[in-house]
Design a protein around this motif. Structure first.
Motif, PDB file in Angstrom:
ATOM      1  N   VAL A  96     -15.221 -13.319 -34.522  1.00  0.00           N
ATOM      2  CA  VAL A  96     -14.328 -12.192 -34.250  1.00  0.00           C
ATOM      3  C   VAL A  96     -13.342 -11.994 -35.396  1.00  0.00           C
ATOM      4  O   VAL A  96     -12.767 -12.952 -35.911  1.00  0.00           O
ATOM      5  CB  VAL A  96     -13.544 -12.401 -32.940  1.00  0.00           C
ATOM      6  CG1 VAL A  96     -12.529 -11.272 -32.728  1.00  0.00           C
ATOM      7  CG2 VAL A  96     -14.493 -12.482 -31.751  1.00  0.00           C
ATOM      8  N   MET A  97     -13.166 -10.731 -35.780  1.00  0.00           N
ATOM      9  CA  MET A  97     -12.065 -10.343 -36.657  1.00  0.00           C
ATOM     10  C   MET A  97     -11.193  -9.349 -35.903  1.00  0.00           C
ATOM     11  O   MET A  97     -11.675  -8.309 -35.466  1.00  0.00           O
ATOM     12  CB  MET A  97     -12.573  -9.701 -37.950  1.00  0.00           C
ATOM     13  CG  MET A  97     -11.459  -9.126 -38.817  1.00  0.00           C
ATOM     14  SD  MET A  97     -12.069  -8.207 -40.260  1.00  0.00           S
ATOM     15  CE  MET A  97     -12.362  -9.583 -41.375  1.00  0.00           C
ATOM     16  N   SER A  98      -9.915  -9.670 -35.709  1.00  0.00           N
ATOM     17  CA  SER A  98      -8.975  -8.741 -35.088  1.00  0.00           C
ATOM     18  C   SER A  98      -8.319  -7.915 -36.187  1.00  0.00           C
ATOM     19  O   SER A  98      -7.645  -8.465 -37.065  1.00  0.00           O
ATOM     20  CB  SER A  98      -7.893  -9.485 -34.292  1.00  0.00           C
ATOM     21  OG  SER A  98      -8.370  -9.874 -33.041  1.00  0.00           O
ATOM     22  N   GLU A  99      -8.509  -6.598 -36.127  1.00  0.00           N
ATOM     23  CA  GLU A  99      -7.952  -5.727 -37.165  1.00  0.00           C
ATOM     24  C   GLU A  99      -6.427  -5.833 -37.150  1.00  0.00           C
ATOM     25  O   GLU A  99      -5.806  -5.884 -38.205  1.00  0.00           O
ATOM     26  CB  GLU A  99      -8.440  -4.290 -36.916  1.00  0.00           C
ATOM     27  CG  GLU A  99      -8.124  -3.308 -38.018  1.00  0.00           C
ATOM     28  CD  GLU A  99      -6.790  -2.627 -37.816  1.00  0.00           C
ATOM     29  OE1 GLU A  99      -6.292  -2.043 -38.789  1.00  0.00           O
ATOM     30  OE2 GLU A  99      -6.255  -2.694 -36.707  1.00  0.00           O
ATOM     31  N   CYS A 100      -5.816  -5.854 -36.011  1.00  0.00           N
ATOM     32  CA  CYS A 100      -4.366  -5.946 -35.886  1.00  0.00           C
ATOM     33  C   CYS A 100      -4.003  -5.393 -34.499  1.00  0.00           C
ATOM     34  O   CYS A 100      -4.469  -4.315 -34.152  1.00  0.00           O
ATOM     35  CB  CYS A 100      -3.698  -5.113 -36.978  1.00  0.00           C
ATOM     36  SG  CYS A 100      -1.967  -5.395 -37.241  1.00  0.00           S
ATOM     37  N   LEU A 101      -3.299  -6.053 -33.672  1.00  0.00           N
ATOM     38  CA  LEU A 101      -2.648  -7.343 -33.757  1.00  0.00           C
ATOM     39  C   LEU A 101      -3.435  -8.382 -32.951  1.00  0.00           C
ATOM     40  O   LEU A 101      -4.312  -8.026 -32.164  1.00  0.00           O
ATOM     41  CB  LEU A 101      -1.219  -7.246 -33.194  1.00  0.00           C
ATOM     42  CG  LEU A 101      -0.297  -6.308 -33.955  1.00  0.00           C
ATOM     43  CD1 LEU A 101       0.765  -5.749 -33.049  1.00  0.00           C
ATOM     44  CD2 LEU A 101       0.337  -7.039 -35.123  1.00  0.00           C
ATOM     45  N   ALA A 102      -3.076  -9.661 -33.063  1.00  0.00           N
ATOM     46  CA  ALA A 102      -3.874 -10.708 -32.449  1.00  0.00           C
ATOM     47  C   ALA A 102      -3.646 -10.838 -30.946  1.00  0.00           C
ATOM     48  O   ALA A 102      -4.577 -11.026 -30.175  1.00  0.00           O
ATOM     49  CB  ALA A 102      -3.580 -12.047 -33.125  1.00  0.00           C
ATOM     50  N   CYS A 103      -2.400 -10.765 -30.513  1.00  0.00           N
ATOM     51  CA  CYS A 103      -2.079 -10.995 -29.101  1.00  0.00           C
ATOM     52  C   CYS A 103      -0.767 -10.311 -28.746  1.00  0.00           C
ATOM     53  O   CYS A 103       0.028  -9.972 -29.618  1.00  0.00           O
ATOM     54  CB  CYS A 103      -1.996 -12.492 -28.789  1.00  0.00           C
ATOM     55  SG  CYS A 103      -0.881 -13.390 -29.879  1.00  0.00           S
ATOM     56  N   ALA A 104      -0.554 -10.134 -27.448  1.00  0.00           N
ATOM     57  CA  ALA A 104       0.647  -9.432 -26.980  1.00  0.00           C
ATOM     58  C   ALA A 104       1.659 -10.361 -26.328  1.00  0.00           C
ATOM     59  O   ALA A 104       2.819  -9.994 -26.181  1.00  0.00           O
ATOM     60  CB  ALA A 104       0.256  -8.330 -25.995  1.00  0.00           C
ATOM     61  N   THR A 105       1.226 -11.558 -25.912  1.00  0.00           N
ATOM     62  CA  THR A 105       2.111 -12.509 -25.244  1.00  0.00           C
ATOM     63  C   THR A 105       1.812 -13.926 -25.726  1.00  0.00           C
ATOM     64  O   THR A 105       0.749 -14.192 -26.303  1.00  0.00           O
ATOM     65  CB  THR A 105       1.920 -12.477 -23.716  1.00  0.00           C
ATOM     66  OG1 THR A 105       0.595 -12.948 -23.400  1.00  0.00           O
ATOM     67  CG2 THR A 105       2.116 -11.076 -23.162  1.00  0.00           C
ATOM     68  N   MET A 106       2.731 -14.856 -25.459  1.00  0.00           N
ATOM     69  CA  MET A 106       2.500 -16.256 -25.795  1.00  0.00           C
ATOM     70  C   MET A 106       1.325 -16.813 -25.000  1.00  0.00           C
ATOM     71  O   MET A 106       0.556 -17.638 -25.496  1.00  0.00           O
ATOM     72  CB  MET A 106       3.759 -17.066 -25.527  1.00  0.00           C
ATOM     73  CG  MET A 106       4.891 -16.806 -26.508  1.00  0.00           C
ATOM     74  SD  MET A 106       4.507 -17.354 -28.198  1.00  0.00           S
ATOM     75  CE  MET A 106       4.596 -19.125 -27.995  1.00  0.00           C
ATOM     76  N   LYS A 107       1.178 -16.374 -23.773  1.00  0.00           N
ATOM     77  CA  LYS A 107       0.063 -16.823 -22.935  1.00  0.00           C
ATOM     78  C   LYS A 107      -1.266 -16.453 -23.596  1.00  0.00           C
ATOM     79  O   LYS A 107      -2.189 -17.280 -23.675  1.00  0.00           O
ATOM     80  CB  LYS A 107       0.165 -16.198 -21.543  1.00  0.00           C
ATOM     81  CG  LYS A 107      -0.987 -16.532 -20.599  1.00  0.00           C
ATOM     82  CD  LYS A 107      -0.749 -15.907 -19.221  1.00  0.00           C
ATOM     83  CE  LYS A 107      -1.880 -16.208 -18.258  1.00  0.00           C
ATOM     84  NZ  LYS A 107      -3.134 -15.535 -18.631  1.00  0.00           N
ATOM     85  N   GLU A 108      -1.368 -15.209 -24.066  1.00  0.00           N
ATOM     86  CA  GLU A 108      -2.584 -14.776 -24.737  1.00  0.00           C
ATOM     87  C   GLU A 108      -2.837 -15.583 -26.006  1.00  0.00           C
ATOM     88  O   GLU A 108      -3.985 -15.896 -26.333  1.00  0.00           O
ATOM     89  CB  GLU A 108      -2.500 -13.286 -25.076  1.00  0.00           C
ATOM     90  CG  GLU A 108      -2.671 -12.368 -23.886  1.00  0.00           C
ATOM     91  CD  GLU A 108      -2.746 -10.906 -24.292  1.00  0.00           C
ATOM     92  OE1 GLU A 108      -3.032 -10.073 -23.415  1.00  0.00           O
ATOM     93  OE2 GLU A 108      -2.523 -10.599 -25.480  1.00  0.00           O
ATOM     94  N   ALA A 109      -1.773 -15.902 -26.730  1.00  0.00           N
ATOM     95  CA  ALA A 109      -1.917 -16.671 -27.965  1.00  0.00           C
ATOM     96  C   ALA A 109      -2.538 -18.037 -27.683  1.00  0.00           C
ATOM     97  O   ALA A 109      -3.456 -18.479 -28.385  1.00  0.00           O
ATOM     98  CB  ALA A 109      -0.560 -16.827 -28.651  1.00  0.00           C
ATOM     99  N   VAL A 110      -2.034 -18.710 -26.653  1.00  0.00           N
ATOM    100  CA  VAL A 110      -2.565 -20.026 -26.287  1.00  0.00           C
ATOM    101  C   VAL A 110      -4.018 -19.917 -25.849  1.00  0.00           C
ATOM    102  O   VAL A 110      -4.881 -20.710 -26.259  1.00  0.00           O
ATOM    103  CB  VAL A 110      -1.709 -20.664 -25.171  1.00  0.00           C
ATOM    104  CG1 VAL A 110      -2.368 -21.940 -24.648  1.00  0.00           C
ATOM    105  CG2 VAL A 110      -0.306 -20.967 -25.676  1.00  0.00           C
ATOM    106  N   GLU A 111      -4.316 -18.911 -25.027  1.00  0.00           N
ATOM    107  CA  GLU A 111      -5.685 -18.734 -24.541  1.00  0.00           C
ATOM    108  C   GLU A 111      -6.648 -18.436 -25.690  1.00  0.00           C
ATOM    109  O   GLU A 111      -7.791 -18.913 -25.698  1.00  0.00           O
ATOM    110  CB  GLU A 111      -5.724 -17.609 -23.502  1.00  0.00           C
ATOM    111  CG  GLU A 111      -5.030 -17.975 -22.198  1.00  0.00           C
ATOM    112  CD  GLU A 111      -4.900 -16.796 -21.239  1.00  0.00           C
ATOM    113  OE1 GLU A 111      -4.583 -17.033 -20.061  1.00  0.00           O
ATOM    114  OE2 GLU A 111      -5.109 -15.647 -21.680  1.00  0.00           O
ATOM    115  N   LEU A 112      -6.197 -17.650 -26.670  1.00  0.00           N
ATOM    116  CA  LEU A 112      -7.038 -17.315 -27.818  1.00  0.00           C
ATOM    117  C   LEU A 112      -7.323 -18.553 -28.665  1.00  0.00           C
ATOM    118  O   LEU A 112      -8.470 -18.803 -29.064  1.00  0.00           O
ATOM    119  CB  LEU A 112      -6.356 -16.233 -28.658  1.00  0.00           C
ATOM    120  CG  LEU A 112      -7.091 -15.765 -29.910  1.00  0.00           C
ATOM    121  CD1 LEU A 112      -8.480 -15.242 -29.583  1.00  0.00           C
ATOM    122  CD2 LEU A 112      -6.273 -14.701 -30.639  1.00  0.00           C
TER     123      LEU A 112
END
Length: 328
Positions: A96-112
């Motif tokens: 996966v390449m995320s064009e922008c942005l990677a995540c919206a919350t800290m929870k999403e960041a951890v899950e990613l």
């Protein structure tokens, strides 16, 4: 070695990536997905009429798109929805390449992060503002020790989008752009500083300016712009500025101030480099300031750098993904 088969999810923001994929020839664009018909039709017209590519499959439904034979997917969908789709793709066996942005919350960041670790697939955050030739040179020179240890840095991305807001939000009052805080779209400002120095933030404090009529009249609900102050792991301070400010061209600023020198992106293809060279015989130092030119000063400067940055970003990701594909 066969070419990587790439899909793009999001045809408007993904149009630059689509063009680069077709033109570089380093990978094969096999599928595009977008639920919004005008964007969908535009990408198809560009691919077929401009580039003569007619073997791409088009989807309006992500659940059908994800079934396509693809090695990797570029996410260019709504920026507040990247993480859930990235996790689904990683777990399906795609890079996966995320064009922008990677995540919206800290929870999403951890899950990613956990999804990347669990699947072993490659995840690339495509912050293209890191990859202009000038900022790549600043990264090289900083990491070579030319300006010593970082003391202070600035990153600014001031882009007044008000005149194109209706098009960007498709007239939808609940579009993610209308609902985001001005601190959300921060990667263009912060990303290059972290990329150039390799340093991580240990504390972040952000300030949001009040809303302004030239934006609220278009449907945007939050503050006009934001300022963020970061403390990095070595104690250096970073000030960033982002979003809807009126400005003179180019509207971007990146500078690194070390304990023996400084580097500044002049915004026109040049770096202003101030370097101190200690003399062996005295405690005094001699200094020199020089302009380093990487692009001619042309009206197309921003376009040239942006296109080059996208290409470098894509090729970097290709090399990593291709290596893993060959090892399987």
């Amino acid at each position: 070695m066969g070419k990587l088969k790439i899909g793009v999810f999001g045809a408007m923001r993904g149009m630059t990536m689509i063009s680069q994929l077709i033109q570089t020839g380093e990978a094969e664009l096999v599928a595009i997905c977008d639920k919004y018909e005008p964007h969908f039709c535009h990408s198809r017209k560009e691919a077929e009429d401009k580039f003569g590519v007619c073997n791409i499959t088009y989807y309006t439904d992500f659940d059908e798109f994800i079934q396509h034979d693809m090695d990797a997917v570029i996410l260019a969908n709504y920026a507040n929805e990247h993480a859930p789709y990235a996790i689904r793709l990683l777990e399906s066996g795609r890079h996966v390449m995320s064009e922008c942005l990677a995540c919206a919350t800290m929870k999403e960041a951890v899950e990613l992060i956990e999804a990347v670790e669990r699947t072993g697939k490659i995840y690339t955050f495509a912050e293209n503002y890191c990859y202009t030739p000038v900022r790549l040179e600043m990264r090289k020179r900083y990491r070579n020790g030319d300006i010593g240890e970082l003391m202070y840095a600035e990153g600014e991305y001031t882009h007044d989008c008000s005149t194109e807001w209706a098009s960007l939000t498709q007239g939808d009052r609940n579009h993610w752009r209308n609902l985001m805080p001005s601190t959300f779209y921060c990667s263009h400002a912060i990303g290059p500083v972290l990329f150039m120095t390799g340093l991580r933030p240990v504390s972040v404090t952000s300030f949001e300016a009040p809303p302004r009529p030239f934006l609220t009249n278009e449907g945007y609900t939050a503050g006009a712009y934001a300022m963020t102050v970061l403390t990095l792991e070595n104690g250096a301070l970073v000030k960033t500025l982002q979003f809807n400010l009126k400005h003179n061209h180019p509207g971007n600023n990146y500078q690194l101030n070390g304990d023996i020198g400084a580097l500044k992106d002049m915004g026109n293809g040049e770096i202003n480099a101030h370097i101190e060279i200690p003399k062996k015989t005295t405690e005094l130092s001699e200094t020199y300031t020089v302009l380093l030119t990487f692009f001619p000063r042309l009206k197309t400067q921003d376009t040239a750098e942006a296109t080059t940055a996208q290409r470098i970003c894509l090729l970097t990701a290709y090399s990593e993904m291709s290596l893993q594909k060959n090892m399987q």
